[in-house]
Write an enzyme that holds these catalytic residues in place. Structure first.
Site, PDB file in Angstrom:
ATOM      1  N   ALA A  29     -14.391 160.733  28.635  1.00  0.00           N
ATOM      2  CA  ALA A  29     -15.524 159.852  28.982  1.00  0.00           C
ATOM      3  C   ALA A  29     -16.102 159.205  27.720  1.00  0.00           C
ATOM      4  CB  ALA A  29     -16.599 160.615  29.757  1.00  0.00           C
ATOM      5  N   GLY A  30     -15.204 158.802  26.826  1.00  0.00           N
ATOM      6  CA  GLY A  30     -15.636 158.226  25.548  1.00  0.00           C
ATOM      7  C   GLY A  30     -15.480 156.719  25.471  1.00  0.00           C
ATOM      8  N   GLY A  31     -15.027 156.099  26.565  1.00  0.00           N
ATOM      9  CA  GLY A  31     -14.808 154.648  26.530  1.00  0.00           C
ATOM     10  C   GLY A  31     -13.493 154.285  25.864  1.00  0.00           C
ATOM     11  N   MET A  32     -12.575 155.272  25.780  1.00  0.00           N
ATOM     12  CA  MET A  32     -11.290 155.024  25.111  1.00  0.00           C
ATOM     13  C   MET A  32     -10.110 155.197  26.058  1.00  0.00           C
ATOM     14  SD  MET A  32     -12.070 156.596  21.440  1.00  0.00           S
ATOM     15  CE  MET A  32     -11.016 155.367  20.730  1.00  0.00           C
ATOM     16  N   LYS A  38      -7.415 153.293  23.716  1.00  0.00           N
ATOM     17  CA  LYS A  38      -7.646 151.861  23.486  1.00  0.00           C
ATOM     18  C   LYS A  38      -9.066 151.638  23.010  1.00  0.00           C
ATOM     19  CE  LYS A  38     -10.513 151.189  27.145  1.00  0.00           C
ATOM     20  NZ  LYS A  38     -11.936 150.863  27.050  1.00  0.00           N
ATOM     21  N   ASP A  55      -7.583 150.309  33.526  1.00  0.00           N
ATOM     22  CA  ASP A  55      -7.070 150.430  32.151  1.00  0.00           C
ATOM     23  C   ASP A  55      -5.668 151.036  32.090  1.00  0.00           C
ATOM     24  OD1 ASP A  55      -9.467 149.471  31.140  1.00  0.00           O
ATOM     25  OD2 ASP A  55     -10.307 151.463  30.783  1.00  0.00           O
ATOM     26  N   GLY A 113      -8.284 159.191  30.273  1.00  0.00           N
ATOM     27  CA  GLY A 113      -7.723 159.508  31.586  1.00  0.00           C
ATOM     28  C   GLY A 113      -6.632 158.512  31.945  1.00  0.00           C
ATOM     29  N   SER A 114      -6.874 157.258  31.627  1.00  0.00           N
ATOM     30  CA  SER A 114      -5.877 156.214  31.926  1.00  0.00           C
ATOM     31  C   SER A 114      -4.591 156.459  31.142  1.00  0.00           C
ATOM     32  CB  SER A 114      -6.435 154.832  31.557  1.00  0.00           C
ATOM     33  OG  SER A 114      -7.615 154.593  32.276  1.00  0.00           O
ATOM     34  N   ALA A 115      -4.728 156.912  29.901  1.00  0.00           N
ATOM     35  CA  ALA A 115      -3.547 157.217  29.086  1.00  0.00           C
ATOM     36  C   ALA A 115      -2.735 158.325  29.756  1.00  0.00           C
ATOM     37  CB  ALA A 115      -3.974 157.638  27.675  1.00  0.00           C
ATOM     38  N   PRO A 118     -10.967 161.429  23.251  1.00  0.00           N
ATOM     39  CA  PRO A 118     -12.236 161.961  23.771  1.00  0.00           C
ATOM     40  C   PRO A 118     -12.382 161.693  25.267  1.00  0.00           C
ATOM     41  CG  PRO A 118     -12.617 160.672  21.784  1.00  0.00           C
ATOM     42  CD  PRO A 118     -11.169 160.504  22.130  1.00  0.00           C
TER      43      PRO A 118
HETATM   44  P1  ATP Z   1     -12.524 154.249  30.453  1.00  0.00           P
HETATM   45  O1  ATP Z   1     -12.651 153.842  29.028  1.00  0.00           O
HETATM   46  O2  ATP Z   1     -11.179 153.961  31.080  1.00  0.00           O
HETATM   47  O3  ATP Z   1     -13.665 153.852  31.327  1.00  0.00           O
HETATM   48  P2  ATP Z   1     -13.230 156.846  29.562  1.00  0.00           P
HETATM   49  O4  ATP Z   1     -12.368 156.973  28.353  1.00  0.00           O
HETATM   50  O5  ATP Z   1     -14.672 156.535  29.332  1.00  0.00           O
HETATM   51  O6  ATP Z   1     -12.577 155.827  30.537  1.00  0.00           O
HETATM   52  P3  ATP Z   1     -11.964 159.173  30.618  1.00  0.00           P
HETATM   53  O7  ATP Z   1     -11.750 160.061  29.431  1.00  0.00           O
HETATM   54  O8  ATP Z   1     -10.801 158.459  31.160  1.00  0.00           O
HETATM   55  O9  ATP Z   1     -13.170 158.177  30.357  1.00  0.00           O
HETATM   56  O10 ATP Z   1     -12.605 160.110  31.728  1.00  0.00           O
HETATM   57  C1  ATP Z   1     -13.447 159.689  32.777  1.00  0.00           C
HETATM   58  C2  ATP Z   1     -13.622 160.854  33.765  1.00  0.00           C
HETATM   59  O11 ATP Z   1     -12.384 161.081  34.432  1.00  0.00           O
HETATM   60  C3  ATP Z   1     -13.952 162.179  33.089  1.00  0.00           C
HETATM   61  O12 ATP Z   1     -15.324 162.382  33.050  1.00  0.00           O
HETATM   62  C4  ATP Z   1     -13.203 163.218  33.894  1.00  0.00           C
HETATM   63  O13 ATP Z   1     -14.069 163.888  34.780  1.00  0.00           O
HETATM   64  C5  ATP Z   1     -12.208 162.461  34.746  1.00  0.00           C
HETATM   65  N1  ATP Z   1     -10.787 162.792  34.466  1.00  0.00           N
HETATM   66  C6  ATP Z   1      -9.827 162.967  35.377  1.00  0.00           C
HETATM   67  N2  ATP Z   1      -8.652 163.214  34.803  1.00  0.00           N
HETATM   68  C7  ATP Z   1      -8.829 163.177  33.488  1.00  0.00           C
HETATM   69  C8  ATP Z   1      -7.952 163.339  32.383  1.00  0.00           C
HETATM   70  N3  ATP Z   1      -6.641 163.594  32.531  1.00  0.00           N
HETATM   71  N4  ATP Z   1      -8.488 163.201  31.164  1.00  0.00           N
HETATM   72  C9  ATP Z   1      -9.799 162.910  31.015  1.00  0.00           C
HETATM   73  N5  ATP Z   1     -10.665 162.780  32.023  1.00  0.00           N
HETATM   74  C10 ATP Z   1     -10.200 162.894  33.258  1.00  0.00           C
END
Ligand code: ATP
Length: 308
Positions: free
Chosen positions: A102-105, A12, A142, A108-110, A100
């Site tokens: 921890a990319g803000g996308m 997202k 998310d 993990g939620s997906a 990516p």
């Molecule tokens: P959001 O935009 O929802 O804040 P994000 O895209 O910045 O999240 P994610 O990729 O969801 O960040 O990952 C956040 C942290 O969750 C990662 O640093 C990782 O340690 C942990 N994590 C746990 N499970 C997963 C997974 N299946 N995929 C990615 N990261 C995961």
């Protein structure tokens, strides 16, 4: 009964992210407009004797950043849906990751949303949309949107969703960063920024509201109009923590993007462009400047079963 199920779930971006004043319990009320874009993780579940996790990542992702033990959100999703359904047993989980980390996308939620839907299908539990939504909300703000997809307004923690009308397809160019940003750290930086500037900026609202212009631009399907109203309250703190992102934003806008915005808590920068040709041109230009760049379009579907 199927023995293997694969679910695809999308990344997202937030077209608008308004963050209200932090409450005493640390909660930030949000008003956001999400759009699901064509960058996906695939999660495959197979019934197994022992639990396992296999991870395959796109070349721009460092697999070492993704926990493969109980810390992986896919396992948490399994726990949550097991507790709700009373189901026992184990699953082998495979994640094919293109979103990516921890990319803000919301990668993990997906994966969490995909795991919930895959379990429901694999076990034939037939949980309805509402039940899946409530399990998703237990896993993260998310996750409900990752189930739903499309374009939607999110309030509360971002998990109270209502679909937004959007016409046509929007074209995005994403500039990725090597290092991720921690979402809680970006919120903490926002709070510090607001405290430092308490005398010179307007106080944060208790309940933020989405600019109506964003919704109008989406209804009109007009990227030029949408570009004017992209907004993210987390952009300033993300730039404070990662000053290099300001150069990325400038490079994209100089190279012809209609607008650039930090995606969610960053550090991915999303550029909106007029059409598919403009997306390709911007990708070529930013890649020449040594950025890792991906093209995507939105809106796309929420989590769906692709095999099984
Ligand atoms: P959001 O935009 O929802 O804040 P994000 O895209 O910045 O999240 P994610 O990729 O969801 O960040 O990952 C956040 C942290 O969750 C990662 O640093 C990782 O340690 C942990 N994590 C746990 N499970 C997963 C997974 N299946 N995929 C990615 N990261 C995961």
């Amino acid at each position: 009964m199927v023995s293997t199920v694969s679910v695809r779930a999308a990344a997202k971006i937030n077209l608008h992210l308004g963050v209200g004043a932090v409450r005493d319990d640390g909660f930030h009320p949000l008003d956001t407009v999400y759009q699901a874009i064509s960058l996906y993780d695939d999660v495959t579940l197979t019934g197994a004797v022992v639990p396992s996790l296999e991870l395959e990542c796109a070349d721009y992702i460092d697999a070492g950043d993704v926990p493969i033990g109980g810390g992986n959100i896919a396992f948490r999703a399994l726990e949550v849906i097991r507790a709700r359904t009373g189901r026992h047993g184990h699953e082998a989980v495979e994640i094919l990751k293109s979103i990516p980390v921890a990319g803000g996308m919301a990668g993990g939620s997906a994966d969490a949303a995909a795991t919930l839907l895959a379990c429901d299908h694999l076990w034939g539990t037939g949980l309805g949309r509402e039940e899946l939504h409530s399990l998703a909300a237990e896993l993260g703000a998310d996750v409900p949107f990752a189930l739903m997809g499309g374009t939607a307004v999110g309030t509360g923690r971002g998990d109270a969703l209502s679909p937004a009308l959007a016409q046509g397809t929007f074209h995005w160019v994403l500039a990725l960063s090597e290092a991720g940003l921690s979402t809680p750290e970006v919120y903490a930086e926002l709070d510090r920024h607001r405290e430092r500037h308490v005398n010179d900026i307007a106080p944060a609202p208790e309940q933020p509201t989405v600019d109506i212009e964003v919704l109008q631009a989406l209804r009109a399907g007009d990227p030029h109009q949408l570009a004017e109203y992209l907004h993210n309250d987390l952009q300033a703190p993300a730039l404070h923590l990662e000053p290099g992102l300001a150069r990325t934003l400038e490079a994209g806008e100089k190279a012809g993007a209609l607008a650039g915005i930090v995606s969610g808590s960053g550090p991915t920068v999303a550029f909106l462009v007029a059409d598919a040709d403009a997306a390709l041109e911007l990708q070529v230009e930013l890649s020449a400047g040594r950025h890792t760049v991906i093209r995507a379009t939105g809106p796309v579907h929420g989590a769906r079963v692709v095999a099984g």
